[in-house]
Design a protein around this motif. Sequence first.
Motif, PDB file in Angstrom:
ATOM      1  N   VAL A  34      33.957  41.014  37.310  1.00 38.15           N
ATOM      2  CA  VAL A  34      34.417  40.072  38.328  1.00 38.15           C
ATOM      3  C   VAL A  34      34.127  40.704  39.687  1.00 38.15           C
ATOM      4  O   VAL A  34      33.913  41.922  39.774  1.00 38.15           O
ATOM      5  CB  VAL A  34      35.922  39.768  38.186  1.00 38.15           C
ATOM      6  N   TYR A  83      37.652  34.712  39.143  1.00 37.31           N
ATOM      7  CA  TYR A  83      38.566  35.624  38.449  1.00 37.31           C
ATOM      8  C   TYR A  83      39.140  35.042  37.161  1.00 37.31           C
ATOM      9  O   TYR A  83      40.165  35.523  36.671  1.00 37.31           O
ATOM     10  CB  TYR A  83      39.680  36.057  39.406  1.00 37.31           C
ATOM     11  N   ASP A 110      42.090  40.266  40.636  1.00 38.34           N
ATOM     12  CA  ASP A 110      41.879  40.193  39.186  1.00 38.34           C
ATOM     13  C   ASP A 110      43.171  40.472  38.428  1.00 38.34           C
ATOM     14  O   ASP A 110      44.118  41.054  38.958  1.00 38.34           O
ATOM     15  CB  ASP A 110      40.800  41.195  38.768  1.00 38.34           C
ATOM     16  N   HIS A 170      45.105  35.755  40.309  1.00 36.19           N
ATOM     17  CA  HIS A 170      44.664  34.588  39.551  1.00 36.19           C
ATOM     18  C   HIS A 170      45.775  33.991  38.693  1.00 36.19           C
ATOM     19  O   HIS A 170      46.027  32.785  38.717  1.00 36.19           O
ATOM     20  CB  HIS A 170      43.470  34.983  38.680  1.00 36.19           C
TER      21      HIS A 170
END
Length: 281
Positions: A34, A83, A110, A170
Amino acid sequence: MSAGITEIARQLEAGAVIPYLGSGMLALCEGVTVPATPGALAAVMTAKVSVPHKIRARLTQAAQFIENFKHRKSVVMLMDEAYAAVPVPSQLHRTLATSGATLWVDSWYDDTLLAAVRAAHPQGGWRQIQGLSQSEHFGQWTADYDANDQVVDAPANATTRLLYRPIGGHSPASNYLVSDSDFVEVLTEIDIQTPIPEVVQERRKERRFLFLGCRFDDQLTRSFARQIMKRSSDTHWAVLPEEPTRMEARFLEEQGIAPIPMPLAEFGALLADALQPVLAR
């Protein structure tokens, strides 16, 4: 250096150390990738939405342009896509999650550390606190979620472990501080500590911070770290494999942060080894 890591391990297991993780921790993870830097995230976002060339590489400005000329929902959608995948937590993530720490600070978007905490504490006993964008939650600075991702209104008790994510994250609710306006709102109030939860302010007292995967080469990261550290101990550590810039070196000296010049993976292995005899006592 090994004696120093042994002392960090001892204090970490005693709950006297607060791990503070930056995006550089993602370099330790295997599997899916990511965006791990503001520049990489800006590139992902601007690859899908047209943004003026002069701000394409500037994350907060690019996000602000998308918010202004598309919609805030477009920013959230792009962040969710960036993410959605969760990297496999590294050994160092797992070590920190299973340690005696009662507060972790995760300063990237993340869900890697979150996944490590879930795995380490499947029975609960922890919660996460995320910073909120004022454009979406005006007047509310943070949201608390329990181990089942449910919103919690009651204050955390003294035994509850806390995962504090000051710029959001996220999971579970797509809360992100990423645009210029997001940060302006927080930075306007952060000197008087308004955006920082009281439980975090209380938990940090007399504690030492251990910075991992963090760079302090821009004003934004320095401002957040400085305010989150306020009224804690006067000595801390930062694992910094690279030579610090002039501004970083000044910040480290001002804040009483001792640099540990070694690769994160090496530090993680040494810390895990140092924790074994501590846990056996």
